[in-house]
Design a protein around this motif. Sequence first.
Motif, PDB file in Angstrom:
ATOM      1  N   GLY A   7      37.055  75.763  31.923  1.00 44.98           N
ATOM      2  CA  GLY A   7      37.884  75.254  30.826  1.00 44.98           C
ATOM      3  C   GLY A   7      38.110  73.759  30.863  1.00 44.98           C
ATOM      4  O   GLY A   7      37.497  73.028  31.637  1.00 44.98           O
ATOM      5  N   ALA A   8      39.015  73.314  29.996  1.00 40.91           N
ATOM      6  CA  ALA A   8      39.303  71.884  29.834  1.00 40.91           C
ATOM      7  C   ALA A   8      40.583  71.529  30.603  1.00 40.91           C
ATOM      8  O   ALA A   8      41.359  72.416  30.953  1.00 40.91           O
ATOM      9  CB  ALA A   8      39.480  71.581  28.352  1.00 40.91           C
ATOM     10  N   PRO A   9      40.803  70.236  30.863  1.00 38.72           N
ATOM     11  CA  PRO A   9      42.020  69.832  31.589  1.00 38.72           C
ATOM     12  C   PRO A   9      43.289  70.299  30.865  1.00 38.72           C
ATOM     13  O   PRO A   9      43.342  70.309  29.635  1.00 38.72           O
ATOM     14  CB  PRO A   9      41.938  68.300  31.589  1.00 38.72           C
ATOM     15  CG  PRO A   9      40.480  68.000  31.459  1.00 38.72           C
ATOM     16  CD  PRO A   9      39.919  69.091  30.604  1.00 38.72           C
ATOM     17  N   THR A  10      44.287  70.707  31.638  1.00 38.75           N
ATOM     18  CA  THR A  10      45.555  71.164  31.060  1.00 38.75           C
ATOM     19  C   THR A  10      46.361  69.958  30.586  1.00 38.75           C
ATOM     20  O   THR A  10      46.084  68.825  30.989  1.00 38.75           O
ATOM     21  CB  THR A  10      46.382  71.928  32.111  1.00 38.75           C
ATOM     22  OG1 THR A  10      46.507  71.100  33.274  1.00 38.75           O
ATOM     23  CG2 THR A  10      45.737  73.229  32.505  1.00 38.75           C
ATOM     24  N   SER A  11      47.382  70.222  29.753  1.00 38.43           N
ATOM     25  CA  SER A  11      48.175  69.105  29.225  1.00 38.43           C
ATOM     26  C   SER A  11      48.904  68.397  30.364  1.00 38.43           C
ATOM     27  O   SER A  11      49.426  69.038  31.274  1.00 38.43           O
ATOM     28  CB  SER A  11      49.170  69.605  28.174  1.00 38.43           C
ATOM     29  OG  SER A  11      49.866  70.729  28.650  1.00 38.43           O
ATOM     30  N   GLY A  12      48.888  67.063  30.305  1.00 39.62           N
ATOM     31  CA  GLY A  12      49.558  66.263  31.336  1.00 39.62           C
ATOM     32  C   GLY A  12      48.713  66.029  32.578  1.00 39.62           C
ATOM     33  O   GLY A  12      49.148  65.388  33.524  1.00 39.62           O
ATOM     34  N   THR A  13      47.472  66.547  32.567  1.00 37.13           N
ATOM     35  CA  THR A  13      46.590  66.379  33.735  1.00 37.13           C
ATOM     36  C   THR A  13      45.402  65.503  33.348  1.00 37.13           C
ATOM     37  O   THR A  13      44.812  65.691  32.284  1.00 37.13           O
ATOM     38  CB  THR A  13      46.052  67.756  34.221  1.00 37.13           C
ATOM     39  OG1 THR A  13      47.139  68.654  34.317  1.00 37.13           O
ATOM     40  CG2 THR A  13      45.364  67.643  35.567  1.00 37.13           C
ATOM     41  N   ASP A  14      45.045  64.570  34.228  1.00 36.85           N
ATOM     42  CA  ASP A  14      43.838  63.751  34.011  1.00 36.85           C
ATOM     43  C   ASP A  14      42.754  64.211  34.973  1.00 36.85           C
ATOM     44  O   ASP A  14      43.044  64.503  36.137  1.00 36.85           O
ATOM     45  CB  ASP A  14      44.133  62.268  34.295  1.00 36.85           C
ATOM     46  CG  ASP A  14      45.042  61.656  33.236  1.00 36.85           C
ATOM     47  OD1 ASP A  14      45.017  62.167  32.110  1.00 36.85           O
ATOM     48  OD2 ASP A  14      45.769  60.708  33.539  1.00 36.85           O
ATOM     49  N   VAL A  15      41.526  64.288  34.488  1.00 37.03           N
ATOM     50  CA  VAL A  15      40.396  64.640  35.356  1.00 37.03           C
ATOM     51  C   VAL A  15      39.330  63.571  35.181  1.00 37.03           C
ATOM     52  O   VAL A  15      38.982  63.211  34.062  1.00 37.03           O
ATOM     53  CB  VAL A  15      39.823  66.037  34.995  1.00 37.03           C
ATOM     54  CG1 VAL A  15      38.553  66.311  35.778  1.00 37.03           C
ATOM     55  CG2 VAL A  15      40.846  67.131  35.274  1.00 37.03           C
ATOM     56  N   ARG A  16      38.839  63.035  36.295  1.00 39.14           N
ATOM     57  CA  ARG A  16      37.706  62.088  36.208  1.00 39.14           C
ATOM     58  C   ARG A  16      36.626  62.504  37.204  1.00 39.14           C
ATOM     59  O   ARG A  16      36.896  63.221  38.174  1.00 39.14           O
ATOM     60  CB  ARG A  16      38.189  60.655  36.467  1.00 39.14           C
ATOM     61  CG  ARG A  16      38.855  60.429  37.804  1.00 39.14           C
ATOM     62  CD  ARG A  16      38.975  58.960  38.162  1.00 39.14           C
ATOM     63  NE  ARG A  16      39.560  58.157  37.104  1.00 39.14           N
ATOM     64  CZ  ARG A  16      40.186  56.996  37.323  1.00 39.14           C
ATOM     65  NH1 ARG A  16      40.317  56.538  38.566  1.00 39.14           N
ATOM     66  NH2 ARG A  16      40.676  56.305  36.339  1.00 39.14           N
ATOM     67  N   LEU A  17      35.402  62.066  36.940  1.00 36.67           N
ATOM     68  CA  LEU A  17      34.274  62.358  37.836  1.00 36.67           C
ATOM     69  C   LEU A  17      33.876  61.073  38.539  1.00 36.67           C
ATOM     70  O   LEU A  17      33.801  60.011  37.926  1.00 36.67           O
ATOM     71  CB  LEU A  17      33.088  62.898  37.041  1.00 36.67           C
ATOM     72  CG  LEU A  17      33.302  64.188  36.238  1.00 36.67           C
ATOM     73  CD1 LEU A  17      32.019  64.573  35.510  1.00 36.67           C
ATOM     74  CD2 LEU A  17      33.746  65.333  37.123  1.00 36.67           C
ATOM     75  N   LEU A  18      33.603  61.189  39.863  1.00 35.54           N
ATOM     76  CA  LEU A  18      33.125  60.040  40.643  1.00 35.54           C
ATOM     77  C   LEU A  18      31.701  60.313  41.117  1.00 35.54           C
ATOM     78  O   LEU A  18      31.387  61.439  41.529  1.00 35.54           O
ATOM     79  CB  LEU A  18      34.010  59.827  41.889  1.00 35.54           C
ATOM     80  CG  LEU A  18      35.446  59.322  41.680  1.00 35.54           C
ATOM     81  CD1 LEU A  18      36.090  59.076  43.039  1.00 35.54           C
ATOM     82  CD2 LEU A  18      35.487  58.049  40.859  1.00 35.54           C
ATOM     83  N   ASP A  19      30.842  59.304  41.079  1.00 32.33           N
ATOM     84  CA  ASP A  19      29.463  59.461  41.574  1.00 32.33           C
ATOM     85  C   ASP A  19      29.462  59.932  43.020  1.00 32.33           C
ATOM     86  O   ASP A  19      30.257  59.470  43.837  1.00 32.33           O
ATOM     87  CB  ASP A  19      28.726  58.108  41.530  1.00 32.33           C
ATOM     88  CG  ASP A  19      28.410  57.685  40.105  1.00 32.33           C
ATOM     89  OD1 ASP A  19      28.525  58.541  39.208  1.00 32.33           O
ATOM     90  OD2 ASP A  19      28.071  56.508  39.891  1.00 32.33           O
ATOM     91  N   TRP A  20      28.538  60.870  43.333  1.00 28.59           N
ATOM     92  CA  TRP A  20      28.285  61.229  44.739  1.00 28.59           C
ATOM     93  C   TRP A  20      26.777  61.125  44.937  1.00 28.59           C
ATOM     94  O   TRP A  20      26.030  62.056  44.698  1.00 28.59           O
ATOM     95  CB  TRP A  20      28.807  62.635  45.059  1.00 28.59           C
ATOM     96  CG  TRP A  20      28.681  62.978  46.516  1.00 28.59           C
ATOM     97  CD1 TRP A  20      28.949  62.161  47.578  1.00 28.59           C
ATOM     98  CD2 TRP A  20      28.240  64.212  47.080  1.00 28.59           C
ATOM     99  NE1 TRP A  20      28.713  62.810  48.760  1.00 28.59           N
ATOM    100  CE2 TRP A  20      28.277  64.076  48.498  1.00 28.59           C
ATOM    101  CE3 TRP A  20      27.828  65.431  46.564  1.00 28.59           C
ATOM    102  CZ2 TRP A  20      27.914  65.097  49.382  1.00 28.59           C
ATOM    103  CZ3 TRP A  20      27.464  66.459  47.431  1.00 28.59           C
ATOM    104  CH2 TRP A  20      27.517  66.289  48.824  1.00 28.59           C
ATOM    105  N   ASP A  21      26.357  59.920  45.356  1.00 27.36           N
ATOM    106  CA  ASP A  21      24.920  59.607  45.430  1.00 27.36           C
ATOM    107  C   ASP A  21      24.162  60.509  46.385  1.00 27.36           C
ATOM    108  O   ASP A  21      23.031  60.908  46.115  1.00 27.36           O
ATOM    109  CB  ASP A  21      24.728  58.134  45.832  1.00 27.36           C
ATOM    110  CG  ASP A  21      25.244  57.197  44.739  1.00 27.36           C
ATOM    111  OD1 ASP A  21      25.115  57.572  43.561  1.00 27.36           O
ATOM    112  OD2 ASP A  21      25.793  56.126  45.061  1.00 27.36           O
TER     113      ASP A  21
END
Length: 581
Positions: free
Chosen positions: A360-374
């Motif tokens: 699913g998608a991020p819940t309200s009030g929550t931030d999600v980000r992706l970081l590179d993992w080379d």
Amino acid sequence: MGEYVWRTYVDVEKEARHFGAGLRELGCQPRQNIVMFAETRAEWMIAAHGCFKQSIPVVTIYATLGDEAIAHGINETDVSTVITTYDLLPKFKKILAKTPKVDTIIYMEDPAQEHRKGGVYCKIKTKYTTLRSSEPVPPSPSDTAIIMYTSGSTGVPKGVILSHRNMLATLKAFADAMPIYDGDILMGFLPLAHVFELLAENLCMIGGVPIGYSTPLTMLDTSSKIMKGTKGDATILQPTCITTVPLIMDRISKGITDKVSRSGEFASAFFKWAYTYKQTWMRRGYDTPLLNKLMFARIRGLLGGRVRMMISGGAPLSPDTHAQVRICLCCSVVAGYGLTETTSCATVMDPHDRSTGRVGAPTSGTDVRLLDWDEGGYRVDNKPYPQGEIVIGGDCVAEGYYKNPEKTKEEFIDAEGRRWFKSGDIGELHHDGCIKIIDRKKDLVKLQAGEYVSLGKVEAELKTCPIVENICVYGDSSKCYTVALLVPHPLHLAELAARLGLPDMDFDALCQNPTVEKAVVKELADHARKCGLEKFEVPAAVKLVTEVWSPDMGLVTAAFKIKRKDIQERYKEDIKRMYAS
């Protein structure tokens, strides 16, 4: 064990207030830790709310943890008062020698047992029901609500500090994500020491949804603690919502498959047709009410016949299990993603989402980000979908690890006026904003030929094979294939031996038979091909394990996730032998 007896909101509030006041009379002070060491039951929840009213932090410890881990949690948090249950007192007697600071035990009575006299285990032994009066001390947002010891799939359990702000942030997010209706009933059976169950039940208390307690051993009419001819909890309670974990879902799914395969050729063929027909229409966004009544009503009846929503968390749910439970139980199956460190909050599926394999998608009030993992080749600029390590931010992110500043500094970040947690899970962001968990940093093994194998992904797919009760895949970087430790399903193993024309043998002998072992490897390979696994991902050798892995043995967590390191340590000789052969 019989009919349900209900408490009203007024009863629960009064009991919680009295309980909190009684703790104060016993000398417990606000902001002084207290341990909750008990199985899931109504008194657990009431006692926790009593503590919250007095700003007393609750240290939760799984009742299934080993003695060492329990003593570690009690000593690390400097606790002198422990709340437990009558049936756990004998277990606690062994632990007392290792916990010198404990001087008070409060136990919840067991109505099913006559209370034995004598046998005082320490200075004070207080019944749960005798505690009374003193004014509440309301907590502030930054006060600690819970120190939750994670079930520890890697090493010693860590205490995660969750504040009242964290708890309310998740409750707000869950309230937005979960539709609640009049007449809903939740069946609670997962450990309340698991953050997911605790928050789901608190949401029910806010939304006016009654909670009926159960256990995995009394849930169904066929459960092991239910006498033949009497009804299981689900039949009596008829819940509409159930929180669950993928292991339980896999068992439900396998139970359905077994029942169908034993129902005769015609019934089996009709079921397969009905299943495919319903699946086709569901993909287009439609339901099949007539088929539901004719075909799936009996299967639906296993859980009381009224379930409309199952919420799964705690581990990856395999797409096949997700689809089968959704079709056969005629209900929404909502998968979510979160960690103890994010108060079980991160992403939740929409109940109307027809896809599987996503969280699913991020819940309200929550931030999600992706970081590179080379190192793993996961980058934000990957095509067609951005990939990377999931980092979660917001008010749901925990304060840190208890008395472990190094680990806290390593995994938690304060940036842009928010608190962030590095999950270690690898996610993929789809065009509609939904996340798919595709890997875990710790589960990734690079084989000799340079291919990466995600052990968790392979295990999730192979667990849906009928012969597999539980499995742990192991990969050695100096070899070009993986091997597996496999707990087989006794009935399916016996059927396989019969197909091979082997003489009658007991379960242990079957597990040690080389012919059976080879046949199991072939079964796994056939199943893996159907699931779309690559050839190098499929274990080339297996060791059939006769003991069922349980939390008591320390080989799986209380949430039934496998403890990879402990399993590998226990079976290291077998792993060497598989690679040598």
